[in-house]
Design a protein around this motif. Structure first.
Motif, PDB file in Angstrom:
ATOM      1  N   LEU A 102       0.829  -1.208   0.000  1.00  0.00           N
ATOM      2  CA  LEU A 102       0.000   0.000   0.000  1.00  0.00           C
ATOM      3  C   LEU A 102       0.865   1.261   0.000  1.00  0.00           C
ATOM      4  N   MET A 103       1.920   1.249   0.786  1.00  0.00           N
ATOM      5  CA  MET A 103       2.806   2.412   0.839  1.00  0.00           C
ATOM      6  C   MET A 103       3.484   2.640  -0.511  1.00  0.00           C
ATOM      7  N   ALA A 104       3.957   1.569  -1.121  1.00  0.00           N
ATOM      8  CA  ALA A 104       4.612   1.699  -2.428  1.00  0.00           C
ATOM      9  C   ALA A 104       3.623   2.167  -3.488  1.00  0.00           C
ATOM     10  N   ALA A 105       2.439   1.590  -3.489  1.00  0.00           N
ATOM     11  CA  ALA A 105       1.422   1.964  -4.478  1.00  0.00           C
ATOM     12  C   ALA A 105       1.016   3.423  -4.317  1.00  0.00           C
ATOM     13  N   ALA A 106       0.822   3.850  -3.086  1.00  0.00           N
ATOM     14  CA  ALA A 106       0.416   5.240  -2.844  1.00  0.00           C
ATOM     15  C   ALA A 106       1.480   6.204  -3.345  1.00  0.00           C
ATOM     16  N   LEU A 107       2.726   5.952  -3.002  1.00  0.00           N
ATOM     17  CA  LEU A 107       3.786   6.861  -3.428  1.00  0.00           C
ATOM     18  C   LEU A 107       3.894   6.910  -4.948  1.00  0.00           C
ATOM     19  N   GLU A 108       3.798   5.763  -5.592  1.00  0.00           N
ATOM     20  CA  GLU A 108       3.822   5.729  -7.067  1.00  0.00           C
ATOM     21  C   GLU A 108       2.691   6.572  -7.646  1.00  0.00           C
ATOM     22  N   LEU A 109       1.487   6.369  -7.131  1.00  0.00           N
ATOM     23  CA  LEU A 109       0.324   7.094  -7.652  1.00  0.00           C
ATOM     24  C   LEU A 109       0.397   8.585  -7.350  1.00  0.00           C
ATOM     25  N   TYR A 110       0.813   8.940  -6.152  1.00  0.00           N
ATOM     26  CA  TYR A 110       0.941  10.357  -5.815  1.00  0.00           C
ATOM     27  C   TYR A 110       1.965  11.032  -6.726  1.00  0.00           C
ATOM     28  N   ASP A 111       3.040  10.309  -6.994  1.00  0.00           N
ATOM     29  CA  ASP A 111       4.094  10.842  -7.857  1.00  0.00           C
ATOM     30  C   ASP A 111       3.609  10.952  -9.311  1.00  0.00           C
ATOM     31  N   GLU A 112       2.841   9.973  -9.765  1.00  0.00           N
ATOM     32  CA  GLU A 112       2.335   9.964 -11.151  1.00  0.00           C
ATOM     33  C   GLU A 112       1.198  10.963 -11.365  1.00  0.00           C
ATOM     34  N   ARG A 113       0.196  10.923 -10.479  1.00  0.00           N
ATOM     35  CA  ARG A 113      -1.048  11.670 -10.687  1.00  0.00           C
ATOM     36  C   ARG A 113      -1.184  12.916  -9.827  1.00  0.00           C
ATOM     37  N   GLY A 114      -0.497  12.920  -8.706  1.00  0.00           N
ATOM     38  CA  GLY A 114      -0.678  13.963  -7.709  1.00  0.00           C
ATOM     39  C   GLY A 114      -1.487  13.421  -6.549  1.00  0.00           C
ATOM     40  N   PHE A 115      -1.269  13.991  -5.377  1.00  0.00           N
ATOM     41  CA  PHE A 115      -1.938  13.517  -4.175  1.00  0.00           C
ATOM     42  C   PHE A 115      -3.444  13.684  -4.266  1.00  0.00           C
ATOM     43  N   GLU A 116      -3.899  14.865  -4.632  1.00  0.00           N
ATOM     44  CA  GLU A 116      -5.334  15.170  -4.665  1.00  0.00           C
ATOM     45  C   GLU A 116      -6.087  14.315  -5.692  1.00  0.00           C
ATOM     46  N   GLN A 117      -5.412  13.933  -6.771  1.00  0.00           N
ATOM     47  CA  GLN A 117      -6.062  13.178  -7.826  1.00  0.00           C
ATOM     48  C   GLN A 117      -6.080  11.670  -7.574  1.00  0.00           C
ATOM     49  N   THR A 118      -5.456  11.240  -6.494  1.00  0.00           N
ATOM     50  CA  THR A 118      -5.385   9.815  -6.173  1.00  0.00           C
ATOM     51  C   THR A 118      -6.374   9.495  -5.062  1.00  0.00           C
ATOM     52  N   THR A 119      -7.148   8.447  -5.255  1.00  0.00           N
ATOM     53  CA  THR A 119      -8.114   8.027  -4.239  1.00  0.00           C
ATOM     54  C   THR A 119      -7.603   6.790  -3.492  1.00  0.00           C
ATOM     55  N   VAL A 120      -8.217   6.536  -2.354  1.00  0.00           N
ATOM     56  CA  VAL A 120      -7.904   5.320  -1.607  1.00  0.00           C
ATOM     57  C   VAL A 120      -8.208   4.093  -2.469  1.00  0.00           C
TER      58      VAL A 120
END
Length: 186
Positions: A12-30
């Protein structure tokens, strides 16, 4: 989706960081994070209270490293002598995570709400160090100033360390920042 795979928290931590880096924090959902990690949203919430906590999960360990090293310093050590190994311990805690730290900081720098959360975590670290120094007999003022100074030195060292042009390890950069601080105040 597989029924069970090991290390859901790490995934989960790895996936979140990848997505935040790719899409941005606000654009990423749980839901996005859970899907990328191969788990359900319910599993996400078993590990984290919200999507911000994924980025701040290890901060308690950083504070513990600082505080335990301060507590282990000789009782007769002055504040600087006691805080130097605390700074080393904080640096050592992050030593093997430079790439992660760079990516994490990039996400934080791009999101004002995360910047605020980062400042709150640093304030908690400062308060914990202040309490530790008070327990060593320093006045409230002296303990607060010393704790603020060391956390400031750590922040400067960390920022320099994650710069791609920096090749020294974090402990070396941290010691250099502390030496500069001591030179300025002496």
């Amino acid at each position: 989706m597989a029924r069970w795979q090991p290390d859901a928290r790490g995934r989960l931590m790895a996936a979140a960081l990848e997505l935040y880096d790719e899409r941005g924090f606000e654009q990423t959902t749980v839901a996005d994070i859970a899907e990328r990690a191969g788990v359900t949203e319910r599993t996400f919430f078993r590990h984290f209270g919200d999507k911000r906590e994924v980025l701040f999960d290890r901060d308690g360990g950083l504070q513990t490293a600082f505080v335990e090293a301060l507590a282990a310093a000789p009782a007769d050590a002055d504040a600087w002598t006691a805080l130097a190994p605390a700074l080393d311990a904080g640096c050592d805690f992050l030593a093997d995570r430079r790439d992660h730290a760079r990516r994490r900081q990039r996400v934080i720098d791009a999101t004002p709400g995360l910047q605020e959360r980062e400042l709150l975590k640093l304030a908690a670290l400062t308060a914990a160090l202040t309490a530790g120094l008070r327990g060593r007999g320093l006045s409230e003022l002296a303990a607060g100033v010393a704790a603020e100074a060391v956390v400031g030195a750590f922040r400067v060292a960390f920022t320099r360390w994650i710069d791609p042009a920096e090749d020294r390890d974090l402990r070396t950069v941290g010691r250099a920042a502390l030496a500069e601080l001591r030179a300025v105040v002496s």
